[in-house]
Design a protein around this motif. Sequence first.
Motif, PDB file in Angstrom:
ATOM      1  N   LYS A   7     -87.149  22.655 -22.617  1.00 49.39           N
ATOM      2  CA  LYS A   7     -88.390  22.121 -22.039  1.00 49.39           C
ATOM      3  C   LYS A   7     -88.640  20.666 -22.438  1.00 49.39           C
ATOM      4  CE  LYS A   7     -91.128  26.350 -21.333  1.00 49.39           C
ATOM      5  NZ  LYS A   7     -90.139  26.841 -20.428  1.00 49.39           N
ATOM      6  N   SER A   8     -88.380  20.329 -23.679  1.00 47.10           N
ATOM      7  CA  SER A   8     -88.619  18.943 -24.087  1.00 47.10           C
ATOM      8  C   SER A   8     -87.568  18.016 -23.474  1.00 47.10           C
ATOM      9  CB  SER A   8     -88.683  18.803 -25.606  1.00 47.10           C
ATOM     10  OG  SER A   8     -87.469  19.151 -26.189  1.00 47.10           O
ATOM     11  N   LEU A   9     -86.351  18.490 -23.273  1.00 44.86           N
ATOM     12  CA  LEU A   9     -85.339  17.678 -22.582  1.00 44.86           C
ATOM     13  C   LEU A   9     -85.736  17.469 -21.119  1.00 44.86           C
ATOM     14  CD1 LEU A   9     -81.920  18.977 -23.965  1.00 44.86           C
ATOM     15  CD2 LEU A   9     -82.865  16.676 -24.208  1.00 44.86           C
ATOM     16  N   VAL A  10     -86.255  18.513 -20.505  1.00 46.35           N
ATOM     17  CA  VAL A  10     -86.710  18.410 -19.112  1.00 46.35           C
ATOM     18  C   VAL A  10     -87.870  17.413 -19.027  1.00 46.35           C
ATOM     19  CG1 VAL A  10     -87.877  19.681 -17.249  1.00 46.35           C
ATOM     20  CG2 VAL A  10     -85.861  20.672 -18.365  1.00 46.35           C
ATOM     21  N   ILE A  64     -80.473   9.373 -19.453  1.00 45.46           N
ATOM     22  CA  ILE A  64     -80.452  10.537 -18.559  1.00 45.46           C
ATOM     23  C   ILE A  64     -79.113  11.262 -18.681  1.00 45.46           C
ATOM     24  CG2 ILE A  64     -80.336  11.219 -16.114  1.00 45.46           C
ATOM     25  CD1 ILE A  64     -82.726   9.386 -15.600  1.00 45.46           C
ATOM     26  N   LEU A  65     -78.036  10.505 -18.794  1.00 49.12           N
ATOM     27  CA  LEU A  65     -76.716  11.138 -18.970  1.00 49.12           C
ATOM     28  C   LEU A  65     -76.647  11.902 -20.294  1.00 49.12           C
ATOM     29  CD1 LEU A  65     -74.371   8.365 -17.544  1.00 49.12           C
ATOM     30  CD2 LEU A  65     -74.904  10.592 -16.517  1.00 49.12           C
ATOM     31  N   GLU A  66     -77.322  11.379 -21.309  1.00 49.09           N
ATOM     32  CA  GLU A  66     -77.394  12.067 -22.594  1.00 49.09           C
ATOM     33  C   GLU A  66     -78.154  13.394 -22.447  1.00 49.09           C
ATOM     34  OE1 GLU A  66     -79.470  10.726 -26.572  1.00 49.09           O
ATOM     35  OE2 GLU A  66     -78.005   9.200 -25.920  1.00 49.09           O
ATOM     36  N   VAL A  67     -79.270  13.357 -21.726  1.00 49.02           N
ATOM     37  CA  VAL A  67     -80.040  14.580 -21.462  1.00 49.02           C
ATOM     38  C   VAL A  67     -79.159  15.582 -20.705  1.00 49.02           C
ATOM     39  CG1 VAL A  67     -81.970  15.545 -20.121  1.00 49.02           C
ATOM     40  CG2 VAL A  67     -82.320  13.479 -21.509  1.00 49.02           C
ATOM     41  N   LYS A  68     -78.466  15.095 -19.698  1.00 52.30           N
ATOM     42  CA  LYS A  68     -77.572  15.943 -18.899  1.00 52.30           C
ATOM     43  C   LYS A  68     -76.534  16.621 -19.793  1.00 52.30           C
ATOM     44  CE  LYS A  68     -73.801  14.450 -16.735  1.00 52.30           C
ATOM     45  NZ  LYS A  68     -72.586  15.129 -16.452  1.00 52.30           N
ATOM     46  N   LEU A  71     -78.142  19.269 -22.085  1.00 53.42           N
ATOM     47  CA  LEU A  71     -78.504  20.483 -21.352  1.00 53.42           C
ATOM     48  C   LEU A  71     -77.272  21.359 -21.139  1.00 53.42           C
ATOM     49  CD1 LEU A  71     -80.973  19.033 -18.699  1.00 53.42           C
ATOM     50  CD2 LEU A  71     -81.524  20.748 -20.453  1.00 53.42           C
ATOM     51  N   HIS A  72     -76.178  20.719 -20.823  1.00 48.51           N
ATOM     52  CA  HIS A  72     -74.938  21.457 -20.560  1.00 48.51           C
ATOM     53  C   HIS A  72     -74.336  22.005 -21.864  1.00 48.51           C
ATOM     54  CE1 HIS A  72     -71.598  22.543 -17.968  1.00 48.51           C
ATOM     55  NE2 HIS A  72     -70.795  22.171 -18.942  1.00 48.51           N
ATOM     56  N   ARG A  73     -74.168  21.121 -22.839  1.00 46.40           N
ATOM     57  CA  ARG A  73     -73.455  21.473 -24.073  1.00 46.40           C
ATOM     58  C   ARG A  73     -74.310  22.323 -25.020  1.00 46.40           C
ATOM     59  NH1 ARG A  73     -73.015  16.425 -26.527  1.00 46.40           N
ATOM     60  NH2 ARG A  73     -74.939  16.972 -27.578  1.00 46.40           N
ATOM     61  N   ASP A  74     -75.539  21.884 -25.290  1.00 51.03           N
ATOM     62  CA  ASP A  74     -76.345  22.543 -26.317  1.00 51.03           C
ATOM     63  C   ASP A  74     -77.123  23.756 -25.811  1.00 51.03           C
ATOM     64  OD1 ASP A  74     -75.425  20.435 -27.824  1.00 51.03           O
ATOM     65  OD2 ASP A  74     -77.342  19.376 -27.889  1.00 51.03           O
ATOM     66  N   PHE A  75     -77.400  23.771 -24.504  1.00 48.53           N
ATOM     67  CA  PHE A  75     -78.259  24.848 -23.993  1.00 48.53           C
ATOM     68  C   PHE A  75     -77.615  25.651 -22.873  1.00 48.53           C
ATOM     69  CE2 PHE A  75     -81.048  21.664 -25.863  1.00 48.53           C
ATOM     70  CZ  PHE A  75     -81.721  22.450 -26.785  1.00 48.53           C
ATOM     71  N   ASP A  76     -76.361  25.375 -22.594  1.00 49.33           N
ATOM     72  CA  ASP A  76     -75.612  26.108 -21.574  1.00 49.33           C
ATOM     73  C   ASP A  76     -76.392  26.172 -20.255  1.00 49.33           C
ATOM     74  OD1 ASP A  76     -73.409  27.465 -20.568  1.00 49.33           O
ATOM     75  OD2 ASP A  76     -74.260  29.431 -21.060  1.00 49.33           O
ATOM     76  N   ARG A  77     -76.831  25.005 -19.800  1.00 49.58           N
ATOM     77  CA  ARG A  77     -77.543  24.920 -18.524  1.00 49.58           C
ATOM     78  C   ARG A  77     -76.769  24.014 -17.561  1.00 49.58           C
ATOM     79  NH1 ARG A  77     -82.838  26.741 -17.985  1.00 49.58           N
ATOM     80  NH2 ARG A  77     -82.226  26.553 -15.808  1.00 49.58           N
ATOM     81  N   PRO A  78     -75.572  24.469 -17.134  1.00 49.68           N
ATOM     82  CA  PRO A  78     -74.789  23.653 -16.205  1.00 49.68           C
ATOM     83  C   PRO A  78     -75.505  23.437 -14.872  1.00 49.68           C
ATOM     84  CG  PRO A  78     -73.818  25.832 -16.420  1.00 49.68           C
ATOM     85  CD  PRO A  78     -74.913  25.735 -17.440  1.00 49.68           C
ATOM     86  N   ASP A  79     -76.421  24.347 -14.507  1.00 48.39           N
ATOM     87  CA  ASP A  79     -77.174  24.189 -13.263  1.00 48.39           C
ATOM     88  C   ASP A  79     -78.031  22.918 -13.321  1.00 48.39           C
ATOM     89  OD1 ASP A  79     -78.717  25.425 -15.303  1.00 48.39           O
ATOM     90  OD2 ASP A  79     -80.020  26.420 -13.846  1.00 48.39           O
ATOM     91  N   PHE A 142     -84.076  20.817  -9.172  1.00 48.47           N
ATOM     92  CA  PHE A 142     -84.129  20.697 -10.633  1.00 48.47           C
ATOM     93  C   PHE A 142     -85.413  21.330 -11.166  1.00 48.47           C
ATOM     94  CE2 PHE A 142     -85.298  18.597 -14.576  1.00 48.47           C
ATOM     95  CZ  PHE A 142     -84.110  18.638 -15.306  1.00 48.47           C
ATOM     96  N   LYS A 143     -86.525  21.000 -10.522  1.00 50.25           N
ATOM     97  CA  LYS A 143     -87.833  21.536 -10.945  1.00 50.25           C
ATOM     98  C   LYS A 143     -87.825  23.062 -10.864  1.00 50.25           C
ATOM     99  CE  LYS A 143     -92.767  20.845  -9.842  1.00 50.25           C
ATOM    100  NZ  LYS A 143     -93.255  22.181 -10.028  1.00 50.25           N
ATOM    101  N   TYR A 144     -87.347  23.583  -9.753  1.00 49.54           N
ATOM    102  CA  TYR A 144     -87.298  25.038  -9.565  1.00 49.54           C
ATOM    103  C   TYR A 144     -86.439  25.705 -10.642  1.00 49.54           C
ATOM    104  CZ  TYR A 144     -86.312  29.546  -7.431  1.00 49.54           C
ATOM    105  OH  TYR A 144     -86.167  30.898  -7.219  1.00 49.54           O
ATOM    106  N   ASP A 145     -85.234  25.173 -10.834  1.00 49.88           N
ATOM    107  CA  ASP A 145     -84.319  25.778 -11.788  1.00 49.88           C
ATOM    108  C   ASP A 145     -84.792  25.616 -13.229  1.00 49.88           C
ATOM    109  OD1 ASP A 145     -82.717  26.684  -9.754  1.00 49.88           O
ATOM    110  OD2 ASP A 145     -81.223  25.074  -9.957  1.00 49.88           O
ATOM    111  N   SER A 146     -85.472  24.500 -13.529  1.00 44.48           N
ATOM    112  CA  SER A 146     -85.915  24.279 -14.908  1.00 44.48           C
ATOM    113  C   SER A 146     -87.147  25.119 -15.248  1.00 44.48           C
ATOM    114  CB  SER A 146     -86.206  22.802 -15.156  1.00 44.48           C
ATOM    115  OG  SER A 146     -87.324  22.365 -14.408  1.00 44.48           O
ATOM    116  N   GLU A 147     -87.847  25.588 -14.226  1.00 41.63           N
ATOM    117  CA  GLU A 147     -89.035  26.407 -14.476  1.00 41.63           C
ATOM    118  C   GLU A 147     -88.717  27.904 -14.498  1.00 41.63           C
ATOM    119  OE1 GLU A 147     -91.764  25.162 -11.454  1.00 41.63           O
ATOM    120  OE2 GLU A 147     -92.346  23.370 -12.570  1.00 41.63           O
ATOM    121  N   GLU A 148     -87.492  28.258 -14.111  1.00 40.68           N
ATOM    122  CA  GLU A 148     -87.104  29.667 -14.139  1.00 40.68           C
ATOM    123  C   GLU A 148     -87.099  30.166 -15.586  1.00 40.68           C
ATOM    124  OE1 GLU A 148     -83.228  30.150 -12.477  1.00 40.68           O
ATOM    125  OE2 GLU A 148     -83.992  30.371 -10.445  1.00 40.68           O
TER     126      GLU A 148
END
Length: 150
Positions: A7-10, A64-68, A71-79, A142-148
């Motif tokens: 959530k804080s990354l988003v 933004i690339l760092e956030v990306k 999200l992928h590496r630390d939180f397994d959110r490739p979506d 992004f908004k939809y997927d991040s709020e799931e």
Amino acid sequence: MSSPDVKSLVRRFYVLQAERVEAYKLFEEGHEAYLRTGPHYDFGHYRQLVHEITKAFCAISNEILEVKERLHRDFDRPDLSEHIEKLQRREKQKLELTAKLQLAKQSVQDHPDDEGCHEKVREIKQDIIKNKEALSEILQDFKYDSEEPE
């Protein structure tokens, strides 16, 4: 220090997007001011603006690339990471289109009777509208997927 949660990354991502929107606004206002200096354009000031805006876009993009990546590496959110990847490509295209539009607007100002110059501005504006629609769609996804719920 513990790593921030998704959530804080988003939230950080949205702050960076807002900064990018603000940078575009400054870029456009600066270009309008530059055009007002014609026909003997004050290119020095405009070049300085382009330099500063480029630095700002670069810094925003890198973060933004760092956030990306996180999200992928630390939180397994490739979506979410994939949405950001698509967004970055579209933002790069938007910046290129914005620069082309600025050159085309100067051509119109320098050659007001040349219908080809006016047509070029219209074409680029249409491309920018399509680009903004694509950006909006990616942000919605992004908004939809991040709020799931995870």
